[in-house]
Design a protein around this motif. Sequence first.
Motif, short mmCIF file in Angstrom:
data_model
loop_
_atom_site.label_atom_id
_atom_site.label_comp_id
_atom_site.label_asym_id
_atom_site.label_seq_id
_atom_site.Cartn_x
_atom_site.Cartn_y
_atom_site.Cartn_z
N ASN A 13 -39.38 56.14 -18.39
CA ASN A 13 -39.31 57.37 -19.18
C ASN A 13 -37.96 58.07 -19.07
N GLU A 14 -36.92 57.37 -19.49
CA GLU A 14 -35.57 57.92 -19.40
C GLU A 14 -34.93 58.02 -20.78
N GLU A 15 -35.72 58.25 -21.83
CA GLU A 15 -35.18 58.19 -23.20
C GLU A 15 -33.96 59.09 -23.38
N ALA A 93 -30.80 55.11 -13.78
CA ALA A 93 -30.49 55.45 -15.16
C ALA A 93 -30.18 56.92 -15.35
N ASP A 94 -30.47 57.74 -14.33
CA ASP A 94 -30.41 59.19 -14.53
C ASP A 94 -29.04 59.80 -14.23
N LEU A 95 -28.04 58.93 -14.00
CA LEU A 95 -26.67 59.35 -13.72
C LEU A 95 -26.52 60.11 -12.41
N LYS A 202 -37.16 64.45 -14.97
CA LYS A 202 -37.49 64.78 -13.58
C LYS A 202 -37.57 63.51 -12.74
N THR A 203 -37.50 63.68 -11.42
CA THR A 203 -37.65 62.53 -10.53
C THR A 203 -39.04 61.94 -10.67
N HIS A 204 -39.14 60.61 -10.47
CA HIS A 204 -40.45 59.95 -10.51
C HIS A 204 -41.00 59.77 -9.12
N TYR A 205 -40.17 60.12 -8.13
CA TYR A 205 -40.64 59.97 -6.77
C TYR A 205 -41.34 61.24 -6.31
#
Length: 308
Positions: A13-15, A93-95, A202-205
């Motif tokens: 979910n990083e669109e 992917a979130d830079l 947001k973080t997935h962790y």
Amino acid sequence: MNKLISVVIPVLNEEKNIKTLLKRLVPILRSYNFEIIFVNDGSTDNTSGEIKRFANKDRRIKLVSFQRNFGHQTALSCGYNFAKGDCVVTIDADLQDPPEIIPKMIKKWEEGVDVVYAKRRKREKDSLFKRWTAKLFYKLINVLSDTPIPDNVGDFRLLDRRVVKFINGLTEKSRFLRGLVAWGDFSSAFVYFDRDERNAGKTHYTLRKMINFALSGIMSFSTKPLRIASYLGFATATLGFLGIIYGIVGKLFFPSHWVTGWTALFTAILFLGGVQLITIGIIGEYIGQIYREVQNRPLYLIKEKVNL
Ligand code: UDP
Ligand code: MG
């Protein structure tokens, strides 16, 4: 010497990050022969659509989509399976991991190092809680495990083909990649960076995922918790034995002071019960792990591939 550099990017979910990421990453890689492999770990938003938009224009941008979410470490493992490069760089992917330091990593690799870790110099952008728990985790795993794992090093790293081959050859289902890479004791070097804030999303962790990750890491690299269980058993047995002696001595030699002790009995039962449950729990965790390995299910299921 036109070596191929593979960049593996797990995405869930990083669109909103794909475009920004590629805008920063592609120009950096332009002077190399490269491929970018996105591993879509069961995204429910338009992540795969976004990636395909770019993949349709540039065959060096590739995509593997999982059937469902299999987890970050599994997505990375899949990337290692598909990567063809002489070296493979894994990046979020979130830079939060700046792509700008990749050339520095490649340079170290060209000097002959097998593993180049990107090490976080400062983590002030991470929450205090994340920093503390991370610190505690590395302390704990390095006490428990015989394989030292460098701290402040995440999954942003470069691996030589030799190392990737080693990782791909491992059949274990529980893939704590940081540990597996360290286990091989390949020659390594560090490149330093400051961890940025997440670009979008947001973080997935979540806390639960972090605990699961930490536990699976510890269990993959140490059987010491089982020994701790035995120690706990010995310690409580000794306490119990002392209690018996105390009881006998009290009853025989100080009968006038001796009062039947309900509280002592009660706490002893609770304490013993607790220790037994903890011990069974620890053993159970390892049995669960063995069970998953024996089931031997595939690591992941692929739904779709583009340019691969
Ligand atoms: N990710 C993934 N599967 C998951 C969780 C995360 O592929 O089950 C990806 C995510 O899209 C990102 C990277 O792994 O590219 C790191 O995740 P995240 O940024 O959420 O973790 P954090 O940086 O907060 O530790
Ligand atoms: Mg992140």
